[in-house]
Motif scaffolding. Structure first.
Motif, PDB file in Angstrom:
ATOM      1  N   GLY A 249       0.794  -1.226   0.000  1.00 11.20           N
ATOM      2  CA  GLY A 249       0.000   0.000   0.000  1.00 11.20           C
ATOM      3  C   GLY A 249       0.823   1.270   0.000  1.00 11.20           C
ATOM      4  N   GLY A 250       1.650   1.475   1.026  1.00  7.94           N
ATOM      5  CA  GLY A 250       2.406   2.707   1.119  1.00  7.94           C
ATOM      6  C   GLY A 250       3.644   2.707   0.237  1.00  7.94           C
ATOM      7  N   ASP A 290       2.315  -1.203   4.874  1.00  4.43           N
ATOM      8  CA  ASP A 290       2.956   0.105   5.040  1.00  4.43           C
ATOM      9  C   ASP A 290       1.844   1.152   5.043  1.00  4.43           C
ATOM     10  OD1 ASP A 290       4.181   2.565   4.746  1.00  4.43           O
ATOM     11  OD2 ASP A 290       5.583   1.904   3.202  1.00  4.43           O
ATOM     12  N   TYR A 291       1.679   1.843   6.206  1.00  5.20           N
ATOM     13  CA  TYR A 291       0.592   2.810   6.338  1.00  5.20           C
ATOM     14  C   TYR A 291       0.951   4.182   5.764  1.00  5.20           C
ATOM     15  CZ  TYR A 291      -2.639   0.009   9.130  1.00  5.20           C
ATOM     16  OH  TYR A 291      -3.543  -0.928   9.540  1.00  5.20           O
ATOM     17  N   THR A 292       2.186   4.385   5.308  1.00  3.02           N
ATOM     18  CA  THR A 292       2.554   5.700   4.773  1.00  3.02           C
ATOM     19  C   THR A 292       1.814   5.938   3.457  1.00  3.02           C
ATOM     20  OG1 THR A 292       4.457   4.889   3.516  1.00  3.02           O
ATOM     21  CG2 THR A 292       4.845   5.489   5.828  1.00  3.02           C
ATOM     22  N   PRO A 293       1.788   7.186   2.984  1.00  5.84           N
ATOM     23  CA  PRO A 293       1.028   7.471   1.751  1.00  5.84           C
ATOM     24  C   PRO A 293       1.545   6.681   0.542  1.00  5.84           C
ATOM     25  CG  PRO A 293       1.583   9.514   2.882  1.00  5.84           C
ATOM     26  CD  PRO A 293       2.339   8.418   3.577  1.00  5.84           C
ATOM     27  N   THR A 294       0.638   6.405  -0.365  1.00  2.00           N
ATOM     28  CA  THR A 294       0.971   5.828  -1.655  1.00  2.00           C
ATOM     29  C   THR A 294       1.469   6.968  -2.540  1.00  2.00           C
ATOM     30  OG1 THR A 294      -0.942   4.404  -1.339  1.00  2.00           O
ATOM     31  CG2 THR A 294       0.099   4.387  -3.518  1.00  2.00           C
ATOM     32  N   THR A 295       2.690   6.832  -3.053  1.00  2.00           N
ATOM     33  CA  THR A 295       3.289   7.910  -3.833  1.00  2.00           C
ATOM     34  C   THR A 295       3.462   7.448  -5.271  1.00  2.00           C
ATOM     35  OG1 THR A 295       4.424   8.723  -1.878  1.00  2.00           O
ATOM     36  CG2 THR A 295       5.275   9.459  -3.993  1.00  2.00           C
TER      37      THR A 295
END
Lengths: 375, 375
Positions: A249-250, A290-295
């Motif tokens: 995800g992230g 991974d909870y960080t933003p998708t870039t």
């Protein structure tokens, strides 16, 4: 049989403390179309951790309560509360799937037919000693199959089969899967080998690469390798995959996959187009390791999509007939294609110890816990 | 009529220099099903700039050549070459749409019927004095409509209508549009008012907010305001919009829109679900005013998609009948709903001056250039 039983509940308090505890609840009596299942085995899946601990900061986890009635508490950072405001003050039961024995049944023939059978169950609240469900929510296991063998008969098997069904329904010819050495990933690898579906496995470590190759995977690429972009592009060229399922995800991986798919598509174009290829490329995000933003670096034209994929939504779209065909296959191949392996077994109380949490909470590939509520 | 004519071409050289120049090319003779159009007006759209200048660094732009045969050169950064390797060494004609007079026609009745007519044309190479196209690529304009009025009869009108058609085809009930004060945005606003489609306009400046309100827009929110999240959520609540078209692409806006859509959906849920709502939320990215990565905070469940939207791909999916219905409406309402306004008119040579480039190259809302190849 006592008229109360134990159940794990997760409660978010107003004071930003998440409290996961062992509660005593009444044992329900089944309605006409329901059965009462004595739950004997229920796995801890990544999808369960999200409800168990939400967005709490687990580095603050502490044990309270007693050995018989343990409680784990953890603080929720202020900015992480927003996503959970809907559940403040509700004691939520947990456990998406499990298996056990039908010990009571309503009067309907469909319920009576399950009396005494070992069944798999999907539908939440399985970290409980007893669970009352509608008869159709049960998957009757074949004679001789144990509850432990049937405990994971829904989430991973139906997700893995759902990925292949999605590929067919949406007109793709091959698959990409990330975090591919997971229990789910190994299951998908077995399905794809059996069905002749080309599969590109993306892993993060050399030992995971070796593991999947030993299991017969033809295409395994390591996202930590310097040659990752080239390796992935080569595998996409060989397989023709234009559909990926991403558990992470992230970060940049989803965009990188789309970029490599586009590179292959552009190789096959006759003339340059500044809009890129018209080959449609799809990444479904179905997890959040991974909870960080998708870039997403949009360097792959305009024919693409990134979206969420959730098993219940997929099943609704797939329809009853397709779902039943998938479930029959799971029951038939439960100890082969769809076998799950557990690294530890814990009682309900043991699941709420810091020692157990420190292992299953890490979501490390290769670690899978089984809760045994009757232990 | 001379047998050669002028045309703007964009050439990417091996030495990482992009060269945009005025070239002299033969005037083609139409085949049986073709017509020759004397191009009198062609707009500079954002979609043209991508082909004209690609990923060149326009701060390095310099004028070379002569006043009659101007050339603009600009350097391409090394990391920006990868996306354009497919076009190295090719002199590419530019100009997606335009209008003019049919001055020669092939023998087919469909071609002969257009002789002498003023027509709109789509299909590239319109920054040319003459353009030979298949008869069906022309949109015959109504009597009395000028080439200047018809120059922008395709890209913006069909894109704006295509957004509304996409909404209908995919089962949404209202729209969100970013960069909404643009020429295209104003057009969409007029269509939505006429058709009774609720539209949430997102702009970046107070004066754009005022402009759209003056044009009758009911929902206008300013993404630069501190209250943006609340304002957007309120507008989504009132309209029920679950589909957005985003011209910007880069940054966090697409994710913010999905997050606010989800907030509205969650308000209407009976019970908490850690998977979020099952309301499907879609953002289509159709432009790239911001080339930086799209950064998506996935705080809106699993029922969502972000994808590319490109007019030709949409038209292919929409089918011939729908497209013809859309084109008839454009011809009928060309000087009202679909009117475009230009802030400057430049000849082919004037378009290749640093002075003109410094204005139209900025893609500022409210600035729109018209190329007049016969001037």
């Amino acid at each position: 049989m006592s008229d109360t039983a134990l159940q794990i509940q997760s409660l978010l308090r107003e004071d930003r403390v998440l409290e996961v505890r062992l509660a005593e609840v009444p044992v329900p009596a089944p309605a006409a179309d329901e059965v009462l299942v004595r739950v004997e085995a229920a796995p801890i899946n990544p999808s369960d951790l999200g409800l168990l601990f939400g967005t709490a900061d687990m580095t603050t986890a502490r044990a309270t309560g007693t050995p018989e009635r343990p409680v784990i508490e953890a603080d929720v950072p202020e900015n992480a509360m927003r996503m959970m405001t809907g559940r403040i003050g509700q004691a939520l039961p947990v456990g998406n799937e499990g298996a056990g024995t039908v010990v009571a049944a309503g009067d309907d023939p469909s319920a009576q037919a399950l009396m005494g059978r070992t069944v798999g169950v999907f539908g939440g609240e399985l970290y409980s000693q007893y669970r009352c469900v509608k008869a159709p929510q049960c998957l009757p296991l074949h004679e001789g199959t144990t509850a432990e063998q049937g405990a994971s008969c829904f989430v991973n098997p139906m997700t893995a089969l759902g990925m292949v069904e999605t590929m067919v329904m949406e007109g793709h010819k091959a698959l990409v899967h990330t975090a591919a050495a997971s229990n789910l990933g190994q299951m998908l690898n077995r399905i794809c080998i059996a069905d002749g579906v080309p599969l590109v496995n993306i892993v993060r470590k050399p030992e995971q690469e070796a593991l999947l190759r030993d299991l017969g995977a033809a295409h395994v690429v390591n996202s930590a390798a310097d040659s990752f972009g080239d390796d992935l592009t080569a595998a996409l060229r060989e397989t023709g995959a234009t559909l990926a399922f991403d558990a992470i995800g992230g970060g940049r991986l989803a965009g990188t996959i789309l970029g490599c798919m586009e590179a292959v598509a552009v190789e096959q174009m006759d003339a340059y187009s500044r809009y890129g290829s018209d080959v449609f490329k799809q990444v479904y995000i179905y997890g959040a390791l991974d909870y960080t933003p998708t870039t997403i670096n949009r360097n792959f034209g305009f024919s693409w999509a990134v979206g969420g994929w959730l098993l219940p939504n997929f099943l609704q779209r797939a329809g009853g007939e397709r779902m039943q065909r998938m479930q029959r296959r799971v029951a038939d191949e439960l100890t082969s294609t769809f076998a799950s392996h557990y690294t530890a077994r814990v009682s309900l109380a043991e699941a709420l110890t810091l020692e157990a949490l420190s292992v299953y909470g890490r979501q490390a590939t290769g670690q899978k816990f089984l809760v045994t509520p009757q232990a």
